[in-house]
Design an enzyme around this catalytic site. Structure first.
Site, PDB file in Angstrom:
ATOM      1  N   LYS A  13       0.844  -1.213   0.000  1.00  0.00           N
ATOM      2  CA  LYS A  13       0.000   0.000   0.000  1.00  0.00           C
ATOM      3  C   LYS A  13       0.877   1.261   0.000  1.00  0.00           C
ATOM      4  O   LYS A  13       0.664   2.175  -0.783  1.00  0.00           O
ATOM      5  CB  LYS A  13      -0.920   0.020   1.241  1.00  0.00           C
ATOM      6  CG  LYS A  13      -1.758  -1.251   1.391  1.00  0.00           C
ATOM      7  CD  LYS A  13      -2.650  -1.205   2.624  1.00  0.00           C
ATOM      8  CE  LYS A  13      -1.916  -1.185   3.961  1.00  0.00           C
ATOM      9  NZ  LYS A  13      -1.145  -2.425   4.261  1.00  0.00           N
ATOM     10  N   ARG A  88      -9.233   0.852   9.652  1.00  0.00           N
ATOM     11  CA  ARG A  88      -8.772  -0.501   9.961  1.00  0.00           C
ATOM     12  C   ARG A  88      -9.774  -1.257  10.815  1.00  0.00           C
ATOM     13  O   ARG A  88      -9.544  -2.424  11.138  1.00  0.00           O
ATOM     14  CB  ARG A  88      -7.475  -0.412  10.735  1.00  0.00           C
ATOM     15  CG  ARG A  88      -6.257  -0.892   9.970  1.00  0.00           C
ATOM     16  CD  ARG A  88      -5.072  -0.487  10.793  1.00  0.00           C
ATOM     17  NE  ARG A  88      -3.929  -1.264  10.539  1.00  0.00           N
ATOM     18  CZ  ARG A  88      -2.858  -0.814   9.872  1.00  0.00           C
ATOM     19  NH1 ARG A  88      -2.846   0.389   9.376  1.00  0.00           N
ATOM     20  NH2 ARG A  88      -1.809  -1.576   9.731  1.00  0.00           N
ATOM     21  N   ARG A 127      12.221  -5.513   4.456  1.00  0.00           N
ATOM     22  CA  ARG A 127      11.978  -4.064   4.273  1.00  0.00           C
ATOM     23  C   ARG A 127      13.021  -3.230   5.015  1.00  0.00           C
ATOM     24  O   ARG A 127      13.387  -3.534   6.150  1.00  0.00           O
ATOM     25  CB  ARG A 127      10.587  -3.700   4.782  1.00  0.00           C
ATOM     26  CG  ARG A 127      10.391  -2.189   4.821  1.00  0.00           C
ATOM     27  CD  ARG A 127       8.976  -1.749   4.909  1.00  0.00           C
ATOM     28  NE  ARG A 127       8.280  -2.250   6.068  1.00  0.00           N
ATOM     29  CZ  ARG A 127       6.971  -2.070   6.259  1.00  0.00           C
ATOM     30  NH1 ARG A 127       6.251  -1.439   5.357  1.00  0.00           N
ATOM     31  NH2 ARG A 127       6.398  -2.548   7.329  1.00  0.00           N
ATOM     32  N   ARG A 160      12.145  -1.721  10.618  1.00  0.00           N
ATOM     33  CA  ARG A 160      11.087  -1.371  11.572  1.00  0.00           C
ATOM     34  C   ARG A 160      10.994  -2.419  12.674  1.00  0.00           C
ATOM     35  O   ARG A 160      11.073  -3.608  12.403  1.00  0.00           O
ATOM     36  CB  ARG A 160       9.738  -1.277  10.838  1.00  0.00           C
ATOM     37  CG  ARG A 160       9.258   0.131  10.651  1.00  0.00           C
ATOM     38  CD  ARG A 160       8.114   0.246   9.701  1.00  0.00           C
ATOM     39  NE  ARG A 160       6.902  -0.440  10.138  1.00  0.00           N
ATOM     40  CZ  ARG A 160       5.746  -0.359   9.499  1.00  0.00           C
ATOM     41  NH1 ARG A 160       5.652   0.376   8.394  1.00  0.00           N
ATOM     42  NH2 ARG A 160       4.685  -1.006   9.919  1.00  0.00           N
ATOM     43  N   ARG A 171       0.510  -9.110  13.425  1.00  0.00           N
ATOM     44  CA  ARG A 171      -0.156  -8.059  12.634  1.00  0.00           C
ATOM     45  C   ARG A 171      -1.109  -8.682  11.628  1.00  0.00           C
ATOM     46  O   ARG A 171      -2.187  -8.149  11.373  1.00  0.00           O
ATOM     47  CB  ARG A 171       0.894  -7.199  11.914  1.00  0.00           C
ATOM     48  CG  ARG A 171       1.578  -6.214  12.853  1.00  0.00           C
ATOM     49  CD  ARG A 171       2.869  -5.671  12.278  1.00  0.00           C
ATOM     50  NE  ARG A 171       2.717  -4.927  11.056  1.00  0.00           N
ATOM     51  CZ  ARG A 171       3.729  -4.629  10.232  1.00  0.00           C
ATOM     52  NH1 ARG A 171       4.966  -5.015  10.529  1.00  0.00           N
ATOM     53  NH2 ARG A 171       3.515  -3.942   9.134  1.00  0.00           N
TER      54      ARG A 171
HETATM   55  P1  AP5 Z   1       4.934  -1.545   1.831  1.00  0.00           P
HETATM   56  O1  AP5 Z   1       4.535  -0.783   0.613  1.00  0.00           O
HETATM   57  O2  AP5 Z   1       5.588  -0.792   2.935  1.00  0.00           O
HETATM   58  O3  AP5 Z   1       3.674  -2.363   2.374  1.00  0.00           O
HETATM   59  P2  AP5 Z   1       2.399  -1.849   3.158  1.00  0.00           P
HETATM   60  O4  AP5 Z   1       1.209  -2.530   2.596  1.00  0.00           O
HETATM   61  O5  AP5 Z   1       2.371  -0.351   3.207  1.00  0.00           O
HETATM   62  O6  AP5 Z   1       2.724  -2.507   4.556  1.00  0.00           O
HETATM   63  P3  AP5 Z   1       2.921  -1.895   6.010  1.00  0.00           P
HETATM   64  O7  AP5 Z   1       3.641  -2.960   6.788  1.00  0.00           O
HETATM   65  O8  AP5 Z   1       3.564  -0.547   5.981  1.00  0.00           O
HETATM   66  O9  AP5 Z   1       1.451  -1.758   6.415  1.00  0.00           O
HETATM   67  P4  AP5 Z   1       0.822  -1.921   7.760  1.00  0.00           P
HETATM   68  O10 AP5 Z   1      -0.555  -1.642   7.335  1.00  0.00           O
HETATM   69  O11 AP5 Z   1       1.002  -3.126   8.550  1.00  0.00           O
HETATM   70  O12 AP5 Z   1       1.638  -0.858   8.631  1.00  0.00           O
HETATM   71  P5  AP5 Z   1       1.276   0.633   9.059  1.00  0.00           P
HETATM   72  O13 AP5 Z   1       2.508   1.404   8.943  1.00  0.00           O
HETATM   73  O14 AP5 Z   1       0.045   1.106   8.385  1.00  0.00           O
HETATM   74  O15 AP5 Z   1       5.855  -2.748   1.350  1.00  0.00           O
HETATM   75  C1  AP5 Z   1       6.466  -3.623   2.260  1.00  0.00           C
HETATM   76  C2  AP5 Z   1       7.822  -4.110   1.693  1.00  0.00           C
HETATM   77  O16 AP5 Z   1       7.608  -4.843   0.487  1.00  0.00           O
HETATM   78  C3  AP5 Z   1       8.778  -2.990   1.317  1.00  0.00           C
HETATM   79  O17 AP5 Z   1      10.086  -3.403   1.610  1.00  0.00           O
HETATM   80  C4  AP5 Z   1       8.613  -2.803  -0.194  1.00  0.00           C
HETATM   81  O18 AP5 Z   1       9.791  -2.317  -0.787  1.00  0.00           O
HETATM   82  C5  AP5 Z   1       8.262  -4.225  -0.625  1.00  0.00           C
HETATM   83  N1  AP5 Z   1       7.280  -4.251  -1.715  1.00  0.00           N
HETATM   84  C6  AP5 Z   1       6.150  -3.507  -1.818  1.00  0.00           C
HETATM   85  N2  AP5 Z   1       5.453  -3.835  -2.915  1.00  0.00           N
HETATM   86  C7  AP5 Z   1       6.168  -4.833  -3.521  1.00  0.00           C
HETATM   87  C8  AP5 Z   1       5.936  -5.610  -4.703  1.00  0.00           C
HETATM   88  N3  AP5 Z   1       4.840  -5.442  -5.441  1.00  0.00           N
HETATM   89  N4  AP5 Z   1       6.836  -6.563  -5.018  1.00  0.00           N
HETATM   90  C9  AP5 Z   1       7.931  -6.767  -4.234  1.00  0.00           C
HETATM   91  N5  AP5 Z   1       8.210  -6.052  -3.121  1.00  0.00           N
HETATM   92  C10 AP5 Z   1       7.334  -5.107  -2.761  1.00  0.00           C
HETATM   93  O19 AP5 Z   1       0.870   0.419  10.590  1.00  0.00           O
HETATM   94  C11 AP5 Z   1       1.826   0.089  11.575  1.00  0.00           C
HETATM   95  C12 AP5 Z   1       1.162   0.031  12.928  1.00  0.00           C
HETATM   96  O20 AP5 Z   1       0.588   1.319  13.256  1.00  0.00           O
HETATM   97  C13 AP5 Z   1      -0.016  -0.943  13.052  1.00  0.00           C
HETATM   98  O21 AP5 Z   1       0.404  -2.262  13.337  1.00  0.00           O
HETATM   99  C14 AP5 Z   1      -0.797  -0.316  14.219  1.00  0.00           C
HETATM  100  O22 AP5 Z   1      -0.177  -0.584  15.445  1.00  0.00           O
HETATM  101  C15 AP5 Z   1      -0.660   1.170  13.948  1.00  0.00           C
HETATM  102  N6  AP5 Z   1      -1.742   1.681  13.091  1.00  0.00           N
HETATM  103  C16 AP5 Z   1      -1.617   2.233  11.849  1.00  0.00           C
HETATM  104  N7  AP5 Z   1      -2.805   2.584  11.368  1.00  0.00           N
HETATM  105  C17 AP5 Z   1      -3.713   2.271  12.313  1.00  0.00           C
HETATM  106  C18 AP5 Z   1      -5.127   2.373  12.390  1.00  0.00           C
HETATM  107  N8  AP5 Z   1      -5.852   2.889  11.367  1.00  0.00           N
HETATM  108  N9  AP5 Z   1      -5.744   1.924  13.503  1.00  0.00           N
HETATM  109  C19 AP5 Z   1      -5.042   1.425  14.542  1.00  0.00           C
HETATM  110  N10 AP5 Z   1      -3.691   1.280  14.536  1.00  0.00           N
HETATM  111  C20 AP5 Z   1      -3.036   1.706  13.424  1.00  0.00           C
END
Ligand code: AP5
Length: 222
Positions: A13, A88, A127, A160, A171
């Site tokens: 994403k 979420r 990552r 991270r 997660r």
């Molecule tokens: P990346 O693009 O970073 O993936 P992502 O889907 O954004 O995954 P995240 O882990 O960032 O999402 P998340 O939803 O768990 O974390 P968030 O920060 O929102 O890609 C990942 C890796 O793969 C990278 O290395 C990239 O280079 C590689 N990649 C990407 N696409 C690729 C492809 N097509 N092919 C190959 N490689 C690829 O949340 C973190 C924490 O914050 C949560 O656990 C929670 O505690 C809190 N939080 C955030 N939002 C909320 C909410 N709304 N409510 C409550 N808690 C929240």
């Protein structure tokens, strides 16, 4: 254009939002990024959120909803926005819907990045993020030119804390327990479009651009 990017951790994403930012000229609102900034600043919200994030649990709804509601008041979201990692939970989705209704606007599309859990685990394990500009890399799929150094600003890359395999597995459990029901929630509203998040990043980007054109959200010459 007003978009919600939905999908499990590691679905890509954030990567796609960063690529889309250039083409769509709309802000990328990532609740994960905002929360990590608050943690780094050691703000009151950051101190509350830290423990939830490091364990891979969701930060309580009231905190996250307040953050997003504040962000939606900023002038730059008038032209549109991409919400990444929000909503979420059903409560968050309902709060968003009420807030947008008050502003007399609505979501155009919810893009669901359907992704296998093994893909998430593989991607998050590799990552790396820039400590200065937050650019995103992967040790195998998208490596920087110089190991451990950001191509864009020269900052040091870090892993991270919540990308440890055990935390990623939690997660994913949290995603299936709390967030996956939003797939049906938005499908019933006719807003959901599904694509495979397992594909290579450039391919996913091309699919997204084609989708936006098909939906009449972009002029066909773009
Ligand atoms: P990346 O693009 O970073 O993936 P992502 O889907 O954004 O995954 P995240 O882990 O960032 O999402 P998340 O939803 O768990 O974390 P968030 O920060 O929102 O890609 C990942 C890796 O793969 C990278 O290395 C990239 O280079 C590689 N990649 C990407 N696409 C690729 C492809 N097509 N092919 C190959 N490689 C690829 O949340 C973190 C924490 O914050 C949560 O656990 C929670 O505690 C809190 N939080 C955030 N939002 C909320 C909410 N709304 N409510 C409550 N808690 C929240």
């Amino acid at each position: 254009m007003r978009l919600v990017l939905l999908g499990p951790p590691g679905a890509g994403k954030g990567t796609q939002a960063n690529m889309l930012k250039e083409s769509l000229s709309i802000p990328h609102i990532s609740t994960g990024d905002i929360l990590r900034e608050r943690v780094k600043d050691n703000s009151p919200i950051g101190r509350k959120a830290r423990q939830f994030i490091s364990q891979g649990e969701l930060v309580p709804d009231d905190i996250v909803i307040e953050i997003v509601m504040d962000r939606l008041k900023a002038a730059d979201v008038k032209s549109g926005f991409m919400l990444d990692g929000f909503p979420r939970t059903r409560l968050q989705a309902e709060a968003l819907s009420r807030a947008l209704k008050k502003l007399n606007i609505s979501i155009d599309l919810v893009v669901y990045f359907k992704t296998q859990p093994e893909t998430s685990i593989r991607r998050l394990g590799g990552r790396r993020i820039c400590s200065q500009c937050q650019a995103n890399y992967h040790v195998q799929n998208m490596p920087p030119q110089k190991q451990g150094i950001c191509d864009q600003c020269g900052g040091a890359l870090y892993e991270r804390e919540d990308d440890k395999e055990e935390t990623v597995r939690n997660r994913l459990d949290v995603y299936f327990r709390e967030t996956a029901e939003l797939i049906d929630y938005y499908r019933e509203k006719g807003l959901l479009r599904t694509l495979s998040g397992d594909k290579e990043a450039k391919e996913v980007f091309a699919i997204l651009m084609a989708l936006f054109k098909q939906e009449g959200l972009m002029p066909s010459c773009q």
